[in-house]
Design an enzyme around this catalytic site. Structure first.
Site, PDB file in Angstrom:
ATOM      1  CE  LYS A   1      -4.052  -2.049   0.052  1.00 13.64           C
ATOM      2  NZ  LYS A   1      -4.884  -2.048  -1.024  1.00 13.64           N
TER       3      LYS A   1
ATOM      4  CB  SER B   1      -2.854 -10.912   2.422  1.00 14.02           C
ATOM      5  OG  SER B   1      -1.571 -10.263   2.372  1.00 14.02           O
TER       6      SER B   1
END
Length: 314
Positions: free
Chosen positions: A46, A261
């Protein structure tokens, strides 16, 4: 950067390693490769979109010096903004659904971000609505990771291009990534399809418990605006126990300290590999495991799988 004090941290974003996981493929003819996004400054993929969205907003004039940014997040985008935006002179306020990994709030507090919680049943849609209210009522700048085209474009131009350069000699047959905002899988998928038109693009989502049903994304009818559904060849829903077990495998077998993830994409990639004779699979490992340590999910992964799905791990 259009305005603000020049800063160094943004220059460290991207250029992450892509490595082969030699001991985890279920088939001898299938090679697995992982893009290690945990190497970014705040520890996740991110950081890429945080820099891209800030740059685009500054260049357009939409983001004014000294503004307060507000964003909805389940963790990594909030952390990326909290790390990077203050270097440019902005305050950061984040709206988080209850039920995320507890240590995320601790990290945000250390960075000095302001936190507002919303009920988990409202999911990301509820958090996004609250961001829009704050932007309208308080004059904050809504960052908009779920709708800003800079999200997709930065992954096309940076993440996707880095994978093309790294895999140029051997090729990519399958690309596996979490769906999330849709930015990574759409942007990278487009770039890889340009280079290898037959590449299969596989999306991965968390299978979440009833308490978090508002976060169930596609299975609950919420399609992120940035997601190009036509890009996906397959989609996997991965439960938390499987994701955490796979993350533990990659730590023990390869020495890669991968987040939950990352375990989910590895789990899906191995499923895909089982149906292949040969080929190369590239996975996004979107963050490292440091932020999960206080919650110790590995201890619980074999004991109560359903309870694990009541935390939004990724």
């Amino acid at each position: 950067m259009a305005h603000g004090t020049p800063e160094i941290l943004s220059t460290l974003v991207g250029g992450t390693p892509l490595i082969e996981l030699r001991d985890l493929s279920p088939r001898p003819g299938v090679r697995l490769f992982a893009k290690l996004e945990g190497q970014n400054p705040s520890g996740s993929v991110k950081d890429r979109i945080a820099v891209a969205m800030l740059d685009a907003a500054e260049e357009s004039g939409a983001l004014r010096p000294g503004a307060t940014l507000v964003e909805a997040s389940t963790g990594n985008t909030a952390i990326a903004l909290a790390a990077l935006a203050p270097r440019r002179g902005y305050r950061v306020r984040v709206v988080l659904p209850k039920g995320i990994v507890p240590s995320i709030a601790d990290i945000l507090d250390l960075y000095g971000a302001e936190i507002e919680w919303c009920e988990p049943e409202a999911g990301m849609r509820g958090a996004i609505r609250r961001v829009q209210e704050l932007a309208s009522d308080q004059g904050y700048y809504a960052v908009g990771q779920f709708s800003d085209p800079a999200n997709v474009q930065c992954h096309y131009a940076t993440t996707g291009e880095e994978i093309v350069q790294a895999m140029e000699q051997v090729g990519v047959d399958v690309f596996v990534a979490g769906i999330g905002t849709g930015g990574t899988i759409t942007g990278v998928g487009r770039r890889l399809r340009e280079r290898w038109p037959g590449v299969q693009v596989v999306g991965v989502e968390p299978r979440l418990g009833e308490r978090l049903q508002g976060l169930r994304s596609l299975s609950e009818g919420y399609i992120p605006p940035l997601l190009d559904l036509g890009m996906l060849n397959r989609r996997f829903l991965v439960d938390s126990a499987s994701a955490i077990a796979a993350a533990r495998d990659v730590m023990r077998e390869e020495g890669v300290f991968a987040g939950v993830s990352s375990g989910a994409t590895l789990h899906a990639a191995r499923r895909v590999a089982e149906g292949m004779e040969r080929g190369n699979i590239v996975m996004m490992f979107s963050d490292g495991a440091w932020k999960y340590l206080p919650s110790r999910p590995w201890d619980a992964s074999g004991a109560d799988a359903e309870a694990l799905d009541e935390v939004h791990w990724w």
